[in-house]
Write an enzyme that holds these catalytic residues in place. Structure first.
Site, mmCIF file in Angstrom:
data_model
loop_
_atom_site.group_PDB
_atom_site.id
_atom_site.type_symbol
_atom_site.label_atom_id
_atom_site.label_comp_id
_atom_site.label_asym_id
_atom_site.label_seq_id
_atom_site.Cartn_x
_atom_site.Cartn_y
_atom_site.Cartn_z
ATOM 1 N N SER A 117 16.585 82.393 75.223
ATOM 2 C CA SER A 117 15.032 82.089 74.077
ATOM 3 C C SER A 117 15.112 83.322 73.194
ATOM 4 O O SER A 117 14.808 84.268 73.387
ATOM 5 C CB SER A 117 14.245 81.593 74.957
ATOM 6 O OG SER A 117 12.897 81.708 74.015
ATOM 7 N N HIS A 171 18.171 78.946 71.984
ATOM 8 C CA HIS A 171 17.007 78.059 72.115
ATOM 9 C C HIS A 171 15.971 78.608 71.190
ATOM 10 O O HIS A 171 15.570 79.970 71.420
ATOM 11 C CB HIS A 171 16.437 78.287 73.714
ATOM 12 C CG HIS A 171 15.213 77.357 73.839
ATOM 13 N ND1 HIS A 171 15.332 76.063 74.320
ATOM 14 C CD2 HIS A 171 13.935 77.904 74.322
ATOM 15 C CE1 HIS A 171 14.313 75.559 74.341
ATOM 16 N NE2 HIS A 171 13.245 76.793 74.554
ATOM 17 N N ASP A 197 12.031 78.519 69.954
ATOM 18 C CA ASP A 197 10.604 78.088 70.375
ATOM 19 C C ASP A 197 9.693 78.103 69.102
ATOM 20 O O ASP A 197 9.229 79.268 68.521
ATOM 21 C CB ASP A 197 10.085 79.099 71.328
ATOM 22 C CG ASP A 197 10.883 78.814 72.859
ATOM 23 O OD1 ASP A 197 10.754 77.746 73.104
ATOM 24 O OD2 ASP A 197 11.056 79.728 73.317
ATOM 25 N N MET A 252 5.982 77.282 68.064
ATOM 26 C CA MET A 252 4.722 77.212 68.491
ATOM 27 C C MET A 252 3.541 77.165 67.301
ATOM 28 O O MET A 252 3.738 78.249 66.438
ATOM 29 C CB MET A 252 4.267 78.336 69.410
ATOM 30 C CG MET A 252 5.242 78.451 70.427
ATOM 31 S SD MET A 252 4.832 79.852 71.364
ATOM 32 C CE MET A 252 5.954 79.895 72.699
ATOM 33 N N HIS A 269 12.938 73.734 70.325
ATOM 34 C CA HIS A 269 11.694 73.355 71.095
ATOM 35 C C HIS A 269 10.490 73.261 70.440
ATOM 36 O O HIS A 269 9.982 74.509 70.092
ATOM 37 C CB HIS A 269 11.893 74.314 72.426
ATOM 38 C CG HIS A 269 10.653 73.924 73.437
ATOM 39 N ND1 HIS A 269 10.184 74.757 74.429
ATOM 40 C CD2 HIS A 269 10.027 72.834 73.537
ATOM 41 C CE1 HIS A 269 9.408 74.283 75.174
ATOM 42 N NE2 HIS A 269 9.069 73.263 74.578
ATOM 43 N N MET A 303 6.779 73.020 69.860
ATOM 44 C CA MET A 303 5.588 72.870 70.783
ATOM 45 C C MET A 303 4.543 72.961 69.692
ATOM 46 O O MET A 303 3.696 74.013 69.596
ATOM 47 C CB MET A 303 5.451 74.425 71.664
ATOM 48 C CG MET A 303 6.123 74.383 72.929
ATOM 49 S SD MET A 303 6.527 75.958 73.720
ATOM 50 C CE MET A 303 7.916 76.299 72.633
ATOM 51 N N MET A 306 9.223 71.842 81.523
ATOM 52 C CA MET A 306 8.633 73.272 81.409
ATOM 53 C C MET A 306 8.310 73.654 82.850
ATOM 54 O O MET A 306 7.694 73.054 83.637
ATOM 55 C CB MET A 306 7.360 73.247 80.556
ATOM 56 C CG MET A 306 7.443 72.755 79.228
ATOM 57 S SD MET A 306 8.581 74.080 78.309
ATOM 58 C CE MET A 306 8.080 75.543 78.536
ATOM 59 N N ASP A 344 13.089 75.499 81.473
ATOM 60 C CA ASP A 344 12.518 76.295 80.542
ATOM 61 C C ASP A 344 11.419 76.960 81.056
ATOM 62 O O ASP A 344 10.186 76.614 81.008
ATOM 63 C CB ASP A 344 12.276 75.545 79.142
ATOM 64 C CG ASP A 344 11.811 76.651 78.088
ATOM 65 O OD1 ASP A 344 11.989 77.721 78.372
ATOM 66 O OD2 ASP A 344 11.291 76.073 77.069
HETATM 67 C C1 DX5 Z 1 7.866 79.090 76.654
HETATM 68 C C2 DX5 Z 1 8.975 78.736 75.842
HETATM 69 C C3 DX5 Z 1 10.035 79.586 76.458
HETATM 70 C C4 DX5 Z 1 10.044 80.976 76.879
HETATM 71 C C5 DX5 Z 1 10.838 81.320 77.687
HETATM 72 O O1 DX5 Z 1 6.617 78.334 75.954
HETATM 73 O O2 DX5 Z 1 9.356 77.381 75.858
HETATM 74 O O3 DX5 Z 1 11.205 78.970 75.933
HETATM 75 O O4 DX5 Z 1 10.842 81.490 75.627
HETATM 76 O O5 DX5 Z 1 10.657 82.692 78.058
HETATM 77 P P1 DX5 Z 1 11.057 83.175 79.554
HETATM 78 O O6 DX5 Z 1 12.418 82.991 80.001
HETATM 79 O O7 DX5 Z 1 10.752 84.540 79.203
HETATM 80 O O8 DX5 Z 1 9.995 82.664 80.680
HETATM 81 ZN ZN ZN Z 2 11.313 76.857 75.126
#
Ligand code: DX5
Ligand code: ZN
Length: 236
Positions: free
Chosen positions: A25, A50, A52, A54, A83, A85, A154, A192
């Site tokens: 990630s 990956h 993220d 947000m 991903h 969010m 998740m 994840d």
């Molecule tokens: C959380 C993200 C994850 C995050 C994982 O909301 O979707 O992808 O980056 O990070 P770690 O592996 O540090 O938990």
């Molecule tokens: Zn993620």
């Protein structure tokens, strides 16, 4: 894209022999050294990036948006697993395709018309994923499981890296795996949040196909080695 396609076809032919995928990630990367960290992922045994996204509404945190993802794309030589969010993800499907997403994952909890969102992603030539928060039962996917390419379970509440893994995820993986087999689907199970060397093997044994790892990779002394170790765990 190649390794993912290969993986899906292998899964179909040899359901027990496939190797799981590793998706570091980028949220845990050093954004001041993004090119360096992307190159590290390229050189490692990682399969996907990956990414993220947000929005500060669906989750309490804001990560980054299109310009940063475009910068990642510039350096990445592996598929981008994005991903989202965010609320109302349909608005951005076209744009994420244009900046290089290969797999686009929306949250179950953010989509009123999930089936339409999935079809929209596929119509734009991407693989469609659905992410589920820890409290959302996997049984809610029964009527779309045949339509999706990936379920992202998740294993923390989304919004932040570096959180503690929620053990009930193991039950969800097993239930989802049974649902996928029952539907004779090629859908992959991605885990994840809080994934690392301590739980990677158990997750793969439970049925996980893709392991996302942020802090476990980037906070380690030797990220390339950590990816290799995550990749080398095997089913008993
Ligand atoms: C959380 C993200 C994850 C995050 C994982 O909301 O979707 O992808 O980056 O990070 P770690 O592996 O540090 O938990
Ligand atoms: Zn993620």
């Amino acid at each position: 894209m190649k390794c993912e396609l290969l993986f899906v076809s292998l899964q179909h032919i040899y359901p027990k022999r496939m190797k799981h995928l590793i998706a570091p990630s980028v949220l845990a990367a050093d954004f001041a050294n993004l090119e360096r960290d992307c190159k590290m992922i390229n050189e490692s045994q990682a399969d996907w990036f990956h990414i993220d996204i947000m929005d500060g509404v669906f989750v309490p945190n804001i990560s980054f948006g299109m310009p940063v993802m475009a910068a990642i794309k510039k350096h990445a030589t592996k598929p981008l697993d994005v991903h989202l969010m965010i609320v109302d993800p349909d608005r951005y499907v076209e744009e994420f395709k244009a900046i290089g997403a290969d797999i686009l994952t929306v949250h179950y909890e953010a989509c009123t018309h999930l089936h339409r969102s999935i079809q929209n992603i596929k119509a734009h030539g991407m693989k469609a994923g659905v992410a589920m928060n820890p409290h959302t039962p996997v049984s809610l996917l029964k009527d779309v499981i045949a339509d999706i390419d990936l379920v992202c379970l998740m294993s923390v509440n989304p919004g932040f890296g570096g959180q503690k893994f929620i053990p009930n995820t193991y039950n969800k993986v097993k239930e989802l795996k049974a649902m996928i087999l029952e539907a004779n689907s090629n859908c992959l199970i991605e885990i994840d949040g809080g994934v690392g060397l301590n739980n990677a093997k158990s997750l793969v044994e439970a049925g996980a196909d893709v392991l996302v790892a942020g802090s476990a990779v980037f906070a380690s002394e030797n990220p390339i080695k950590t990816v290799q170790l995550l990749k080398s765990v095997d089913k008993a």
